[in-house]
Design a protein around this motif. Structure first.
Motif, PDB file in Angstrom:
ATOM      1  N   GLU A 158       0.831  -1.209   0.000  1.00 47.57           N
ATOM      2  CA  GLU A 158       0.000   0.000   0.000  1.00 47.57           C
ATOM      3  C   GLU A 158       0.865   1.259   0.000  1.00 47.57           C
ATOM      4  O   GLU A 158       0.638   2.196   0.769  1.00 47.57           O
ATOM      5  N   LYS A 159       1.892   1.241  -0.851  1.00 46.88           N
ATOM      6  CA  LYS A 159       2.795   2.375  -1.085  1.00 46.88           C
ATOM      7  C   LYS A 159       3.602   2.771   0.145  1.00 46.88           C
ATOM      8  O   LYS A 159       4.144   3.876   0.210  1.00 46.88           O
ATOM      9  N   GLN A 160       3.698   1.863   1.104  1.00 46.26           N
ATOM     10  CA  GLN A 160       4.472   2.135   2.311  1.00 46.26           C
ATOM     11  C   GLN A 160       5.575   1.094   2.475  1.00 46.26           C
ATOM     12  O   GLN A 160       5.382  -0.088   2.175  1.00 46.26           O
ATOM     13  N   GLU A 161       6.726   1.545   2.956  1.00 51.33           N
ATOM     14  CA  GLU A 161       7.788   0.614   3.297  1.00 51.33           C
ATOM     15  C   GLU A 161       7.514   0.042   4.680  1.00 51.33           C
ATOM     16  O   GLU A 161       7.201   0.766   5.617  1.00 51.33           O
ATOM     17  N   PHE A 183       9.647  -6.219  -3.972  1.00 55.24           N
ATOM     18  CA  PHE A 183      10.062  -5.335  -5.056  1.00 55.24           C
ATOM     19  C   PHE A 183       9.507  -3.930  -4.828  1.00 55.24           C
ATOM     20  O   PHE A 183       8.297  -3.751  -4.666  1.00 55.24           O
ATOM     21  N   LEU A 184      10.382  -2.946  -4.808  1.00 54.93           N
ATOM     22  CA  LEU A 184       9.977  -1.557  -4.619  1.00 54.93           C
ATOM     23  C   LEU A 184       9.080  -1.118  -5.770  1.00 54.93           C
ATOM     24  O   LEU A 184       9.488  -1.187  -6.937  1.00 54.93           O
ATOM     25  N   PRO A 185       7.853  -0.652  -5.495  1.00 55.18           N
ATOM     26  CA  PRO A 185       6.992  -0.167  -6.575  1.00 55.18           C
ATOM     27  C   PRO A 185       7.583   1.113  -7.175  1.00 55.18           C
ATOM     28  O   PRO A 185       7.816   2.097  -6.469  1.00 55.18           O
ATOM     29  N   ALA A 186       7.846   1.082  -8.473  1.00 58.13           N
ATOM     30  CA  ALA A 186       8.423   2.241  -9.164  1.00 58.13           C
ATOM     31  C   ALA A 186       7.339   2.885 -10.009  1.00 58.13           C
ATOM     32  O   ALA A 186       6.884   2.308 -11.004  1.00 58.13           O
ATOM     33  N   ASP A 187       6.917   4.092  -9.614  1.00 55.37           N
ATOM     34  CA  ASP A 187       5.853   4.782 -10.343  1.00 55.37           C
ATOM     35  C   ASP A 187       6.390   5.574 -11.534  1.00 55.37           C
ATOM     36  O   ASP A 187       5.668   5.817 -12.496  1.00 55.37           O
ATOM     37  N   SER A 188       7.652   6.000 -11.448  1.00 55.76           N
ATOM     38  CA  SER A 188       8.234   6.826 -12.499  1.00 55.76           C
ATOM     39  C   SER A 188       9.749   6.816 -12.373  1.00 55.76           C
ATOM     40  O   SER A 188      10.301   6.163 -11.472  1.00 55.76           O
ATOM     41  N   LYS A 189      10.416   7.573 -13.254  1.00 57.00           N
ATOM     42  CA  LYS A 189      11.869   7.679 -13.199  1.00 57.00           C
ATOM     43  C   LYS A 189      12.334   8.391 -11.929  1.00 57.00           C
ATOM     44  O   LYS A 189      13.514   8.336 -11.571  1.00 57.00           O
ATOM     45  N   ASP A 190      11.396   9.057 -11.243  1.00 56.80           N
ATOM     46  CA  ASP A 190      11.745   9.780 -10.012  1.00 56.80           C
ATOM     47  C   ASP A 190      11.708   8.894  -8.769  1.00 56.80           C
ATOM     48  O   ASP A 190      11.990   9.366  -7.664  1.00 56.80           O
ATOM     49  N   PHE A 201      26.520  -0.965 -10.131  1.00 53.75           N
ATOM     50  CA  PHE A 201      26.145  -0.357  -8.857  1.00 53.75           C
ATOM     51  C   PHE A 201      25.501  -1.425  -7.992  1.00 53.75           C
ATOM     52  O   PHE A 201      25.262  -2.550  -8.450  1.00 53.75           O
ATOM     53  N   THR A 202      25.238  -1.084  -6.735  1.00 54.79           N
ATOM     54  CA  THR A 202      24.552  -2.020  -5.857  1.00 54.79           C
ATOM     55  C   THR A 202      23.202  -2.392  -6.456  1.00 54.79           C
ATOM     56  O   THR A 202      22.408  -1.524  -6.816  1.00 54.79           O
ATOM     57  N   GLY A 203      22.958  -3.681  -6.589  1.00 56.84           N
ATOM     58  CA  GLY A 203      21.738  -4.136  -7.241  1.00 56.84           C
ATOM     59  C   GLY A 203      20.474  -3.748  -6.484  1.00 56.84           C
ATOM     60  O   GLY A 203      20.468  -3.645  -5.260  1.00 56.84           O
ATOM     61  N   PHE A 204      19.416  -3.494  -7.223  1.00 53.74           N
ATOM     62  CA  PHE A 204      18.121  -3.213  -6.607  1.00 53.74           C
ATOM     63  C   PHE A 204      17.031  -3.896  -7.414  1.00 53.74           C
ATOM     64  O   PHE A 204      17.216  -4.251  -8.588  1.00 53.74           O
ATOM     65  N   GLN A 205      15.880  -4.113  -6.767  1.00 56.63           N
ATOM     66  CA  GLN A 205      14.752  -4.742  -7.454  1.00 56.63           C
ATOM     67  C   GLN A 205      13.526  -3.854  -7.347  1.00 56.63           C
ATOM     68  O   GLN A 205      13.226  -3.309  -6.282  1.00 56.63           O
ATOM     69  N   ILE A 206      12.853  -3.705  -8.471  1.00 52.72           N
ATOM     70  CA  ILE A 206      11.687  -2.828  -8.556  1.00 52.72           C
ATOM     71  C   ILE A 206      10.556  -3.538  -9.282  1.00 52.72           C
ATOM     72  O   ILE A 206      10.773  -4.493 -10.030  1.00 52.72           O
ATOM     73  N   CYS A 207       9.350  -3.060  -9.042  1.00 56.89           N
ATOM     74  CA  CYS A 207       8.177  -3.499  -9.791  1.00 56.89           C
ATOM     75  C   CYS A 207       7.674  -2.317 -10.597  1.00 56.89           C
ATOM     76  O   CYS A 207       7.379  -1.262 -10.026  1.00 56.89           O
ATOM     77  N   ILE A 208       7.611  -2.476 -11.914  1.00 48.87           N
ATOM     78  CA  ILE A 208       7.101  -1.390 -12.747  1.00 48.87           C
ATOM     79  C   ILE A 208       5.754  -1.794 -13.354  1.00 48.87           C
ATOM     80  O   ILE A 208       5.540  -2.942 -13.725  1.00 48.87           O
ATOM     81  N   LEU A 249      -0.465  -9.874 -13.845  1.00 49.03           N
ATOM     82  CA  LEU A 249      -1.468  -9.012 -14.472  1.00 49.03           C
ATOM     83  C   LEU A 249      -2.242  -8.222 -13.430  1.00 49.03           C
ATOM     84  O   LEU A 249      -3.018  -7.333 -13.772  1.00 49.03           O
ATOM     85  N   LYS A 250      -2.026  -8.554 -12.156  1.00 53.09           N
ATOM     86  CA  LYS A 250      -2.598  -7.806 -11.046  1.00 53.09           C
ATOM     87  C   LYS A 250      -1.465  -7.129 -10.291  1.00 53.09           C
ATOM     88  O   LYS A 250      -0.315  -7.578 -10.338  1.00 53.09           O
ATOM     89  N   SER A 251      -1.779  -6.082  -9.559  1.00 58.49           N
ATOM     90  CA  SER A 251      -0.758  -5.386  -8.779  1.00 58.49           C
ATOM     91  C   SER A 251      -0.311  -6.267  -7.621  1.00 58.49           C
ATOM     92  O   SER A 251      -1.063  -7.134  -7.153  1.00 58.49           O
ATOM     93  N   PRO A 252       0.924  -6.072  -7.134  1.00 57.66           N
ATOM     94  CA  PRO A 252       1.375  -6.872  -5.985  1.00 57.66           C
ATOM     95  C   PRO A 252       0.485  -6.689  -4.761  1.00 57.66           C
ATOM     96  O   PRO A 252       0.267  -7.643  -4.004  1.00 57.66           O
ATOM     97  N   ASP A 253      -0.039  -5.485  -4.560  1.00 57.50           N
ATOM     98  CA  ASP A 253      -0.943  -5.263  -3.429  1.00 57.50           C
ATOM     99  C   ASP A 253      -2.218  -6.092  -3.562  1.00 57.50           C
ATOM    100  O   ASP A 253      -2.713  -6.668  -2.585  1.00 57.50           O
ATOM    101  N   GLU A 254      -2.743  -6.141  -4.779  1.00 54.72           N
ATOM    102  CA  GLU A 254      -3.974  -6.904  -5.005  1.00 54.72           C
ATOM    103  C   GLU A 254      -3.720  -8.395  -4.801  1.00 54.72           C
ATOM    104  O   GLU A 254      -4.539  -9.096  -4.184  1.00 54.72           O
ATOM    105  N   ILE A 255      -2.596  -8.877  -5.288  1.00 54.53           N
ATOM    106  CA  ILE A 255      -2.245 -10.287  -5.111  1.00 54.53           C
ATOM    107  C   ILE A 255      -2.116 -10.625  -3.628  1.00 54.53           C
ATOM    108  O   ILE A 255      -2.637 -11.636  -3.150  1.00 54.53           O
ATOM    109  N   ALA A 256      -1.419  -9.745  -2.886  1.00 54.17           N
ATOM    110  CA  ALA A 256      -1.204  -9.982  -1.458  1.00 54.17           C
ATOM    111  C   ALA A 256      -2.516  -9.939  -0.681  1.00 54.17           C
ATOM    112  O   ALA A 256      -2.741 -10.765   0.212  1.00 54.17           O
ATOM    113  N   ALA A 257      -3.385  -8.985  -1.009  1.00 48.67           N
ATOM    114  CA  ALA A 257      -4.659  -8.853  -0.293  1.00 48.67           C
ATOM    115  C   ALA A 257      -5.548 -10.069  -0.530  1.00 48.67           C
ATOM    116  O   ALA A 257      -6.203 -10.565   0.392  1.00 48.67           O
TER     117      ALA A 257
END
Length: 320
Positions: free
Chosen positions: A71-74, A160-167, A201-208, A295-303
């Motif tokens: 839910e967009k929170q760490e 996986f960190l949810p990535a909304d944009s390049k920012d 660089f130090t590896g990271f994992q994201i969900c786009i 095909l579903k968001s990670p939040d939806e899958i988890a819920a």
């Protein structure tokens, strides 16, 4: 040479077993093989005092932190891993409660074969719930979830960190930096006509969240050097697709068989969630390993998983 343990899930279903025992996994070792810590954390208990009866006296409990996003929170949550059936090393025997233990540190050798392992939490934790393949058991204030979160075969969408944009900012060990800014900084250091421009660089994992215009195709390389790097970084990834995520170029490498999974489950132009790992920019592109897709968001899958597992847990406990 002693073997380093490999964790394998083994769930017992015999009716005479204690409830917690039904969620236990095993460490696939022979008696005398080394057992090393699967986590970085602190030792909170040695021995089986106060633990369920399935854990013998040769038991260690290690508390560790897990980071996930929901839910967009760490979320930073502490769990405990219980390893039973291990003859402690001299260092572990001498260690006091709350002593630090690092990932890969020697705990000791297997006193029995196989050794036993489980993960527990004070909460009905959504991360552990999302990855589990067994119904949790509750005893003396703890939920026992089994060891699916340790298994490579178990998708961990919330890791996986949810990535909304390049920012979207990546919390690197030295300083935080956004996906887009990292790319710009790397580009500034490029040298013309120098072959492959590689920045690691130090590896990271994201969900786009994105839309693919086509399916990945067979890998082709522009040079021998590029072929060497591709095979080194992604040896089991024969398919590739280049995209732009919020203007940032990414080259996505897909595991063998993923092209067919996509064709079976996904139609180009529709929304898709890609779970990516990267630690390198080559010639102005992030080279990414596609760990999974949904095909579903990670939040939806988890819920949805939480709803199902909680219903199974409540139903089972009402029958007792």
């Amino acid at each position: 040479m002693r073997k380093i343990f490999v964790i394998l899930l083994c769930i017992f279903s015999f009716s005479l077993l204690f409830a917690v025992d039904k969620t236990n996994g095993t460490i696939n070792v022979k008696t005398g093989d080394e057992i090393k810590s699967p986590v970085y954390g602190k030792i909170v208990q040695k021995g089986n005092k106060g633990l369920p009866k399935c854990f013998d006296k040769n038991t260690i409990v290690i508390e560790y932190e897990n980071v996930y996003w929901y839910e967009k929170q760490e979320h930073r949550t502490n769990y405990q891993v219980i390893i039973s059936g291990v003859k402690f090393s001299k260092e572990i025997k001498a260690a006091s409660v709350n002593s630090e233990i690092k990932y890969g540190d020697l705990i000791g050798t297997a006193a029995v074969s196989p050794a036993m392992i489980n993960i527990r939490s004070k909460d009905f934790d959504i991360f552990l719930t999302e990855v589990t393949n067994v119904c949790p058991e509750f005893e003396d204030g703890w939920y026992y979830f089994g060891i699916d979160s340790f298994l490579n075969t178990s998708p961990k969408f919330l890791s996986f960190l949810p990535a909304d944009s390049k920012d979207t900012v990546i919390d690197f060990p030295d300083y935080p930096e956004s996906i887009g800014q990292l790319m710009e900084n790397v580009r500034k250091s490029y040298k013309e006509n120098s072959g492959l421009n590689i920045s690691s660089f130090t590896g990271f994992q994201i969900c786009i969240k994105t839309r693919l215009s086509e399916y990945p195709s067979a890998v082709t390389s522009k040079s021998v050097t590029e072929t060497i790097y591709q095979k080194k970084l992604f040896p089991n990834c024969p398919f590739v697709l280049s995209i732009k995520f919020d203007g940032v170029p990414m080259r996505l490498y897909f595991q063998n068989g993923f092209d067919q999974y996509l064709k079976d489950e996904y139609k180009p132009g529709k929304i898709i969630y890609l779970y990516l790992y990267t630690n390198v920019i080559i010639n102005g592109e992030y080279w990414c390993y596609v760990r999974d897709f949904s095909l579903k968001s990670p939040d939806e899958i988890a819920a949805q998983k939480m709803e199902k597992v909680k219903a199974d847990f409540d139903s089972k406990n009402q029958e007792k």
